[in-house]
Design a protein around this motif. Sequence first.
Motif, PDB file in Angstrom:
ATOM      1  N   VAL A 112       0.824  -1.211   0.000  1.00 52.79           N
ATOM      2  CA  VAL A 112       0.000   0.000   0.000  1.00 52.79           C
ATOM      3  C   VAL A 112       0.857   1.261   0.000  1.00 52.79           C
ATOM      4  CG1 VAL A 112      -1.628   1.362   1.397  1.00 52.79           C
ATOM      5  CG2 VAL A 112      -2.032  -1.071   1.039  1.00 52.79           C
ATOM      6  N   VAL A 113       1.901   1.293   0.818  1.00 48.88           N
ATOM      7  CA  VAL A 113       2.692   2.534   0.947  1.00 48.88           C
ATOM      8  C   VAL A 113       3.731   2.691  -0.149  1.00 48.88           C
ATOM      9  CG1 VAL A 113       2.312   2.613   3.429  1.00 48.88           C
ATOM     10  CG2 VAL A 113       4.432   1.657   2.567  1.00 48.88           C
ATOM     11  N   GLU A 114       4.103   1.613  -0.821  1.00 49.44           N
ATOM     12  CA  GLU A 114       5.048   1.648  -1.946  1.00 49.44           C
ATOM     13  C   GLU A 114       6.315   2.446  -1.632  1.00 49.44           C
ATOM     14  OE1 GLU A 114       2.514   3.367  -4.946  1.00 49.44           O
ATOM     15  OE2 GLU A 114       1.907   1.385  -5.656  1.00 49.44           O
ATOM     16  N   GLY A 115       6.824   2.314  -0.401  1.00 49.15           N
ATOM     17  CA  GLY A 115       8.054   2.989  -0.032  1.00 49.15           C
ATOM     18  C   GLY A 115       7.919   4.491   0.162  1.00 49.15           C
ATOM     19  N   ASN A 116       6.690   4.987   0.222  1.00 48.21           N
ATOM     20  CA  ASN A 116       6.436   6.415   0.357  1.00 48.21           C
ATOM     21  C   ASN A 116       6.192   6.753   1.830  1.00 48.21           C
ATOM     22  OD1 ASN A 116       4.980   8.905   0.559  1.00 48.21           O
ATOM     23  ND2 ASN A 116       4.484   8.760  -1.626  1.00 48.21           N
ATOM     24  N   PRO A 117       7.080   7.546   2.464  1.00 50.37           N
ATOM     25  CA  PRO A 117       6.913   7.824   3.895  1.00 50.37           C
ATOM     26  C   PRO A 117       5.609   8.557   4.220  1.00 50.37           C
ATOM     27  CG  PRO A 117       8.765   9.072   2.991  1.00 50.37           C
ATOM     28  CD  PRO A 117       8.300   8.150   1.922  1.00 50.37           C
ATOM     29  N   LYS A 118       5.166   9.436   3.329  1.00 54.91           N
ATOM     30  CA  LYS A 118       3.912  10.159   3.572  1.00 54.91           C
ATOM     31  C   LYS A 118       2.735   9.187   3.590  1.00 54.91           C
ATOM     32  CE  LYS A 118       1.275  14.189   2.266  1.00 54.91           C
ATOM     33  NZ  LYS A 118       1.193  15.378   1.435  1.00 54.91           N
ATOM     34  N   ARG A 119       2.711   8.285   2.651  1.00 53.20           N
ATOM     35  CA  ARG A 119       1.636   7.287   2.593  1.00 53.20           C
ATOM     36  C   ARG A 119       1.687   6.365   3.817  1.00 53.20           C
ATOM     37  NH1 ARG A 119       1.910   4.882  -2.923  1.00 53.20           N
ATOM     38  NH2 ARG A 119       1.436   6.991  -3.537  1.00 53.20           N
ATOM     39  N   LEU A 120       2.900   6.047   4.268  1.00 54.49           N
ATOM     40  CA  LEU A 120       3.033   5.212   5.466  1.00 54.49           C
ATOM     41  C   LEU A 120       2.420   5.917   6.671  1.00 54.49           C
ATOM     42  CD1 LEU A 120       4.093   2.841   7.147  1.00 54.49           C
ATOM     43  CD2 LEU A 120       6.327   3.981   7.201  1.00 54.49           C
ATOM     44  N   LEU A 121       2.771   7.178   6.866  1.00 57.00           N
ATOM     45  CA  LEU A 121       2.242   7.923   8.007  1.00 57.00           C
ATOM     46  C   LEU A 121       0.720   8.024   7.932  1.00 57.00           C
ATOM     47  CD1 LEU A 121       3.201   9.305  10.571  1.00 57.00           C
ATOM     48  CD2 LEU A 121       3.489  11.412   9.272  1.00 57.00           C
ATOM     49  N   GLU A 122       0.187   8.225   6.746  1.00 59.78           N
ATOM     50  CA  GLU A 122      -1.271   8.314   6.574  1.00 59.78           C
ATOM     51  C   GLU A 122      -1.971   7.012   6.950  1.00 59.78           C
ATOM     52  OE1 GLU A 122      -1.487  11.557   2.920  1.00 59.78           O
ATOM     53  OE2 GLU A 122      -1.373   9.427   2.454  1.00 59.78           O
ATOM     54  N   ASN A 123      -1.305   5.886   6.773  1.00 53.97           N
ATOM     55  CA  ASN A 123      -1.914   4.583   7.035  1.00 53.97           C
ATOM     56  C   ASN A 123      -1.737   4.078   8.465  1.00 53.97           C
ATOM     57  OD1 ASN A 123      -3.135   3.072   4.552  1.00 53.97           O
ATOM     58  ND2 ASN A 123      -1.458   4.322   3.778  1.00 53.97           N
ATOM     59  N   LEU A 124      -0.925   4.743   9.269  1.00 56.24           N
ATOM     60  CA  LEU A 124      -0.666   4.239  10.615  1.00 56.24           C
ATOM     61  C   LEU A 124      -1.887   4.247  11.538  1.00 56.24           C
ATOM     62  CD1 LEU A 124       2.991   5.344  11.348  1.00 56.24           C
ATOM     63  CD2 LEU A 124       2.118   3.084  10.725  1.00 56.24           C
ATOM     64  N   PRO A 125      -2.771   5.255  11.501  1.00 64.40           N
ATOM     65  CA  PRO A 125      -3.962   5.155  12.360  1.00 64.40           C
ATOM     66  C   PRO A 125      -4.822   3.921  12.053  1.00 64.40           C
ATOM     67  CG  PRO A 125      -3.621   7.437  11.720  1.00 64.40           C
ATOM     68  CD  PRO A 125      -2.646   6.599  10.902  1.00 64.40           C
ATOM     69  N   ALA A 126      -4.992   3.581  10.779  1.00 59.14           N
ATOM     70  CA  ALA A 126      -5.775   2.396  10.421  1.00 59.14           C
ATOM     71  C   ALA A 126      -5.062   1.121  10.850  1.00 59.14           C
ATOM     72  CB  ALA A 126      -6.033   2.371   8.916  1.00 59.14           C
ATOM     73  N   THR A 127      -3.739   1.090  10.719  1.00 56.65           N
ATOM     74  CA  THR A 127      -2.958  -0.072  11.150  1.00 56.65           C
ATOM     75  C   THR A 127      -3.086  -0.258  12.660  1.00 56.65           C
ATOM     76  OG1 THR A 127      -1.412   0.306   9.336  1.00 56.65           O
ATOM     77  CG2 THR A 127      -0.645  -1.090  11.131  1.00 56.65           C
ATOM     78  N   HIS A 128      -3.073   0.831  13.391  1.00 58.76           N
ATOM     79  CA  HIS A 128      -3.248   0.802  14.847  1.00 58.76           C
ATOM     80  C   HIS A 128      -4.596   0.163  15.204  1.00 58.76           C
ATOM     81  CE1 HIS A 128      -4.243   2.527  18.835  1.00 58.76           C
ATOM     82  NE2 HIS A 128      -2.946   2.460  19.045  1.00 58.76           N
ATOM     83  N   ARG A 129      -5.655   0.584  14.509  1.00 59.93           N
ATOM     84  CA  ARG A 129      -7.003   0.046  14.791  1.00 59.93           C
ATOM     85  C   ARG A 129      -7.093  -1.451  14.512  1.00 59.93           C
ATOM     86  NH1 ARG A 129      -8.414   4.994  12.543  1.00 59.93           N
ATOM     87  NH2 ARG A 129      -8.762   4.079  10.496  1.00 59.93           N
ATOM     88  N   MET A 130      -6.345  -1.937  13.515  1.00 59.89           N
ATOM     89  CA  MET A 130      -6.405  -3.363  13.169  1.00 59.89           C
ATOM     90  C   MET A 130      -5.789  -4.240  14.251  1.00 59.89           C
ATOM     91  SD  MET A 130      -5.765  -3.589   9.045  1.00 59.89           S
ATOM     92  CE  MET A 130      -4.058  -3.838   9.314  1.00 59.89           C
ATOM     93  N   GLY A 131      -4.762  -3.754  14.923  1.00 58.46           N
ATOM     94  CA  GLY A 131      -4.028  -4.591  15.864  1.00 58.46           C
ATOM     95  C   GLY A 131      -4.439  -4.466  17.312  1.00 58.46           C
ATOM     96  N   LEU A 132      -5.114  -3.356  17.646  1.00 63.70           N
ATOM     97  CA  LEU A 132      -5.436  -3.111  19.048  1.00 63.70           C
ATOM     98  C   LEU A 132      -6.897  -2.710  19.197  1.00 63.70           C
ATOM     99  CD1 LEU A 132      -2.482  -1.241  18.509  1.00 63.70           C
ATOM    100  CD2 LEU A 132      -2.497  -1.838  20.874  1.00 63.70           C
ATOM    101  N   ARG A 133      -7.492  -3.147  20.291  1.00 65.46           N
ATOM    102  CA  ARG A 133      -8.823  -2.661  20.652  1.00 65.46           C
ATOM    103  C   ARG A 133      -8.640  -1.791  21.885  1.00 65.46           C
ATOM    104  NH1 ARG A 133     -13.117  -6.504  22.757  1.00 65.46           N
ATOM    105  NH2 ARG A 133     -13.729  -5.094  24.397  1.00 65.46           N
TER     106      ARG A 133
END
Length: 196
Positions: A112-133
């Motif tokens: 999804v992020v394709e090595g793009n740091p901006k895209r990675l940062l944008e996706n971190l809140p969703a990644t957080h929600r997937m792993g933790l309740r």
Amino acid sequence: MTSLGSEEELFQRLTSLDPTHTMRGFFFNSVLEVVRLLGDESAVKHCLSAAGEPRYLDFFSYPTESYVRMLYTAAKRLSDRYGGFEGALRVMGARTVMKFFDSAAGRALQVVVEGNPKRLLENLPATHRMGLRGGHCTLRWEGSTRGVLFIERISAPAPFIEGALHTLFEATRARNLKVASRQTAPLDVEFEVSWE
């Protein structure tokens, strides 16, 4: 404020956690794998005993409180080798990300992020929600190459997350990467991530 890693600080963190908050077994297994790599098998048994389970299944959810107990036990066991409690937390955070990259979720995030740091940062809140309740992760941009992740009701101490974030963003080959944290409440932390 009590010092990080002290019994008083651990007690404050545990009593501030919501008992309904859970984490995937993946996070527990990541800590155990790091302890195996960086410590020894007796340290692994000590961590399992502190957390209260004989084993953890990656996609099952377990109490966040158990994770915190395991993480603190591991950091104390590894502190002499890695420059103290904070240093051990940073190393474990970094190694947890390396394990994450080997998982299906980690590979999907890399696509999804394709090595793009901006895209990675944008996706971190969703990644957080997937792993933790429990807890909340939000992002605020402060420029095209600088953003602030705000994590409320954080389970792991800030140095662990700093180590994890640094390794995540190094994988994007971001230049002049900086990760800094600022605690805004006992379990609320802002992480500023910037690069060029």
